[in-house]
Design a protein around this motif. Structure first.
Motif, PDB file in Angstrom:
ATOM      1  N   ASP A  16      54.864   8.609  51.667  1.00 53.48           N
ATOM      2  CA  ASP A  16      55.271   9.847  52.320  1.00 53.48           C
ATOM      3  C   ASP A  16      54.894  11.036  51.434  1.00 53.48           C
ATOM      4  OD1 ASP A  16      56.485  11.962  53.557  1.00 53.48           O
ATOM      5  OD2 ASP A  16      58.503  11.091  53.586  1.00 53.48           O
ATOM      6  N   PRO A  17      53.970  11.904  51.889  1.00 52.87           N
ATOM      7  CA  PRO A  17      53.559  13.048  51.065  1.00 52.87           C
ATOM      8  C   PRO A  17      54.711  13.968  50.679  1.00 52.87           C
ATOM      9  CG  PRO A  17      52.073  12.750  52.928  1.00 52.87           C
ATOM     10  CD  PRO A  17      53.242  11.843  53.162  1.00 52.87           C
ATOM     11  N   ALA A  18      55.767  13.999  51.495  1.00 57.90           N
ATOM     12  CA  ALA A  18      56.898  14.879  51.193  1.00 57.90           C
ATOM     13  C   ALA A  18      57.547  14.515  49.857  1.00 57.90           C
ATOM     14  CB  ALA A  18      57.930  14.804  52.320  1.00 57.90           C
TER      15      ALA A  18
ATOM     16  N   LEU B   7      56.052  13.743  47.258  1.00 54.59           N
ATOM     17  CA  LEU B   7      55.206  14.217  46.169  1.00 54.59           C
ATOM     18  C   LEU B   7      55.314  15.729  45.968  1.00 54.59           C
ATOM     19  CD1 LEU B   7      53.022  13.174  44.158  1.00 54.59           C
ATOM     20  CD2 LEU B   7      51.312  13.645  45.930  1.00 54.59           C
ATOM     21  N   GLN B   8      55.909  16.424  46.927  1.00 51.66           N
ATOM     22  CA  GLN B   8      55.836  17.878  46.948  1.00 51.66           C
ATOM     23  C   GLN B   8      56.422  18.533  45.701  1.00 51.66           C
ATOM     24  OE1 GLN B   8      54.087  19.581  49.354  1.00 51.66           O
ATOM     25  NE2 GLN B   8      54.302  21.207  47.818  1.00 51.66           N
ATOM     26  N   SER B   9      57.538  18.023  45.214  1.00 52.39           N
ATOM     27  CA  SER B   9      58.146  18.655  44.031  1.00 52.39           C
ATOM     28  C   SER B   9      57.203  18.563  42.826  1.00 52.39           C
ATOM     29  CB  SER B   9      59.486  17.991  43.689  1.00 52.39           C
ATOM     30  OG  SER B   9      59.302  16.605  43.396  1.00 52.39           O
TER      31      SER B   9
ATOM     32  N   LEU C 237      53.890  18.480  43.030  1.00 55.10           N
ATOM     33  CA  LEU C 237      52.795  19.412  43.279  1.00 55.10           C
ATOM     34  C   LEU C 237      53.214  20.837  42.948  1.00 55.10           C
ATOM     35  CD1 LEU C 237      51.405  18.050  46.687  1.00 55.10           C
ATOM     36  CD2 LEU C 237      50.787  17.371  44.351  1.00 55.10           C
ATOM     37  N   ASP C 238      54.440  21.183  43.334  1.00 56.89           N
ATOM     38  CA  ASP C 238      54.940  22.530  43.023  1.00 56.89           C
ATOM     39  C   ASP C 238      54.995  22.751  41.517  1.00 56.89           C
ATOM     40  OD1 ASP C 238      55.238  22.950  45.736  1.00 56.89           O
ATOM     41  OD2 ASP C 238      57.386  22.490  45.752  1.00 56.89           O
TER      42      ASP C 238
ATOM     43  N   GLU D 144      51.427  23.248  40.044  1.00 50.23           N
ATOM     44  CA  GLU D 144      50.866  24.582  40.281  1.00 50.23           C
ATOM     45  C   GLU D 144      51.514  25.619  39.378  1.00 50.23           C
ATOM     46  OE1 GLU D 144      49.216  24.258  44.848  1.00 50.23           O
ATOM     47  OE2 GLU D 144      51.152  25.247  44.509  1.00 50.23           O
TER      48      GLU D 144
ATOM     49  N   VAL E  45      45.948  16.427  49.067  1.00 54.64           N
ATOM     50  CA  VAL E  45      46.234  15.062  48.637  1.00 54.64           C
ATOM     51  C   VAL E  45      45.563  14.127  49.630  1.00 54.64           C
ATOM     52  CG1 VAL E  45      48.023  13.348  48.188  1.00 54.64           C
ATOM     53  CG2 VAL E  45      48.432  15.762  47.610  1.00 54.64           C
TER      54      VAL E  45
ATOM     55  N   HIS F 260      43.411  16.747  55.300  1.00 56.27           N
ATOM     56  CA  HIS F 260      44.276  16.750  54.119  1.00 56.27           C
ATOM     57  C   HIS F 260      43.906  17.777  53.053  1.00 56.27           C
ATOM     58  CE1 HIS F 260      46.308  13.123  55.510  1.00 56.27           C
ATOM     59  NE2 HIS F 260      45.124  12.598  55.777  1.00 56.27           N
TER      60      HIS F 260
ATOM     61  N   ASP G  43      42.573  21.803  51.895  1.00 58.29           N
ATOM     62  CA  ASP G  43      42.591  23.208  52.304  1.00 58.29           C
ATOM     63  C   ASP G  43      41.141  23.651  52.541  1.00 58.29           C
ATOM     64  OD1 ASP G  43      42.774  25.959  52.571  1.00 58.29           O
ATOM     65  OD2 ASP G  43      44.189  26.220  50.916  1.00 58.29           O
TER      66      ASP G  43
END
Length: 494
Positions: free
Chosen positions: A202-204, A206-208, A210-211, A214, A224, A473, A475
């Protein structure tokens, strides 16, 4: 016209650089962009013959297919083909110039860079976009001086860089942050963003991360990419990571994992076949019972012949043939099947001769001029069409060649078939790629009602999947900005 240039570099080898370049090439090709792949320096034993009669890395030939163009030597101006742990054959603009050890090649890089920049100049004058693949990692400190493969090239031509990392390996954030930390200020500034590859789940979740990435680096994550199972895109060099047995297989194939195995992509059509189980057998592993043994190509035929003997293959092949199995040798593997392999000039290693496996009445002598040609013809097995390319220094002579395994267009014979019909040899890379040829060879090996498999169709489908992954997937607006192209319409007419 001067093309936009975008480079893909990786935190490690096998991070996904080759597949991302292929994906970006097909994505741009779909938009009507005239795009070319480029790899300044490649170290690989999988290679292909180009339309201009030279040799490049196999991955660049696949990327050319993705871009909708014929493979050309400018796509990979410097190719290194290792023939020992410390040396390699150096190929510049498609043709071998010398064998060099690492120290000698390090000094030669000044000249090699001129070849790289000459190819770069030709490509940017002919295309709208050039998508460049780095080699290994830009953070290999011992290779930074005189670098022509990664940041040395990027700095010389002043292009932006995407940094890709493989999350399936683990440690993806350390890979990305650590790589950035080891770059110079100017190199770090030209990294335009990150791509994380081979994500499962689940990509969600991984979000923390990724944040944090950055915030910590000031660099955007451009996407991703998921772990795409079942891709049929040739490997740049390494043998397949995953080699599970195939449930329901009806034909079993064993392949020695030679230390200097070359063009193991010849086996991809067999590996892709639903009814065929292919196993690469490494050092210290006992050759298994099977229906077919394939001796693959080799960059050091005599050394790999010695490896076969040391790892029990001589007895295993004799036992295999005695019980009715079939044997195929391709290129260097074909040469091994003869009585002797001679290298009087030290083309591959020290001058000398080696006793062959003695299954075919022929001898091979390695000569200085490498044969590089794209060929097509018919197998003697039912007249099935076959096509591919030859890349070899060896010239084979002997009575066995009076029974060729195929007849090439124009009437030239290729290879040999033993008098009892159990052994087949060929110089042709791509022997299994055509559906008719694959079916005929599988029937000869014992699988008479094999499902048709077309490697070109499978490869095209995989390249399309890669381009779909870019669309879904990554940008793409950011990618187009890096390429100085408008996002609202194709950059040029299809």
């Amino acid at each position: 016209m001067s093309a936009s240039v975008l480079m893909v570099q990786g935190c490690t080898s096998d991070a996904g650089k080759s597949t991302l370049v292929a994906a970006l090439c097909r994505w741009l090709h779909r938009r009507g962009v005239a795009v070319a792949p480029f790899k300044p320096q490649n170290m690989a034993l999988n290679s292909a013959v180009t339309v201009d009669g030279g040799e490049i890395g196999r991955a660049q030939a696949v990327q050319a297919q993705a871009a909708g163009v014929a493979p050309h030597t400018d796509f990979n101006p410097v190719l290194l083909k290792p023939n020992s742990d410390v040396g390699a054959q150096v190929i510049v603009h498609g043709h071998a110039i010398a064998n060099m050890d690492a120290r000698v090649y390090h000094d030669y890089k000044r000249i090699a860079m001129k070849a790289v920049l000459a190819s770069h100049a030709r490509l940017v004058s002919q295309y709208d976009a050039v998508i460049v693949e780095g080699a290994g990692s830009p953070a290999e400190i011992n290779l930074r001086e005189r670098d022509i493969a990664n940041m040395g090239y990027a700095e010389a031509v002043d292009c932006p860089v995407l940094l890709i990392a493989d999350i399936d390996r683990g440690g993806v954030f350390a890979h990305l942050v650590g790589t950035l930390a080891l770059l110079s200020d100017s190199e770090r500034a030209r990294v335009a963003g990150f791509v994380i590859n081979r994500f499962r789940g689940d990509p969600a979740l991984l979000q923390s991360g990724l944040d944090w990435l950055e915030r910590a680096t000031g660099k955007p994550v451009l996407g991703v990419l998921p772990y795409l199972q079942g891709l049929q895109v040739e490997a740049e060099d390494a043998l397949p990571r995953d080699r599970p047995h195939k449930p329901g297989a009806r034909l079993y194939v064993a392949v020695p994992a030679l230390p200097r195995i070359s063009n193991h992509t010849d086996l991809d059509a067999l590996r892709a076949h639903p009814d065929v189980d292919v196993q690469f057998v490494g050092p210290g592993e006992f050759p298994p019972a099977c229906d077919l043994i394939v001796l693959p190509g080799s960059k050091s035929t005599r050394a790999d012949l010695a490896w076969l003997r040391a790892n029990g293959w001589t007895d295993a092949i004799e036992r295999h043939l005695r019980y009715g199995g079939k044997l195929i040798g391709i290129c260097g593997g074909f040469q091994m099947l003869g009585r002797f392999v001679h290298d009087p000039h030290g083309i591959e290693s020290t001058p000398g001769s080696s006793v062959g496996l003695d299954w075919l009445d022929m001898e091979t002598t390695l000569e200085g001029r490498k044969k590089l040609r794209r060929v097509a013809g018919e197998l003697v097995l039912g007249g099935a069409r076959v096509s591919g390319y030859e890349i070899h220094c060896g010239v084979s002579r002997g009575a066995a060649l009076a029974r060729p395994s195929s007849v090439l267009d124009g009437g030239m014979p290729d290879g040999a078939v033993s008098s009892d019909g159990r052994i087949l040899g060929s110089y042709l890379h791509g022997l299994f790629d055509q559906p008719q040829a694959l079916g005929a060879l599988l029937a000869w090996a014992g699988l008479r009602d094999a499902t048709p498999v077309d490697m070109h169709v499978l490869r095209e489908a995989s390249i399309e999947r890669l381009a779909d992954a870019v669309e879904t997937h990554l940008d793409t607006s950011a990618l187009l900005r890096l390429l100085k192209m408008r996002a609202t319409e194709p950059a040029c007419a299809p």
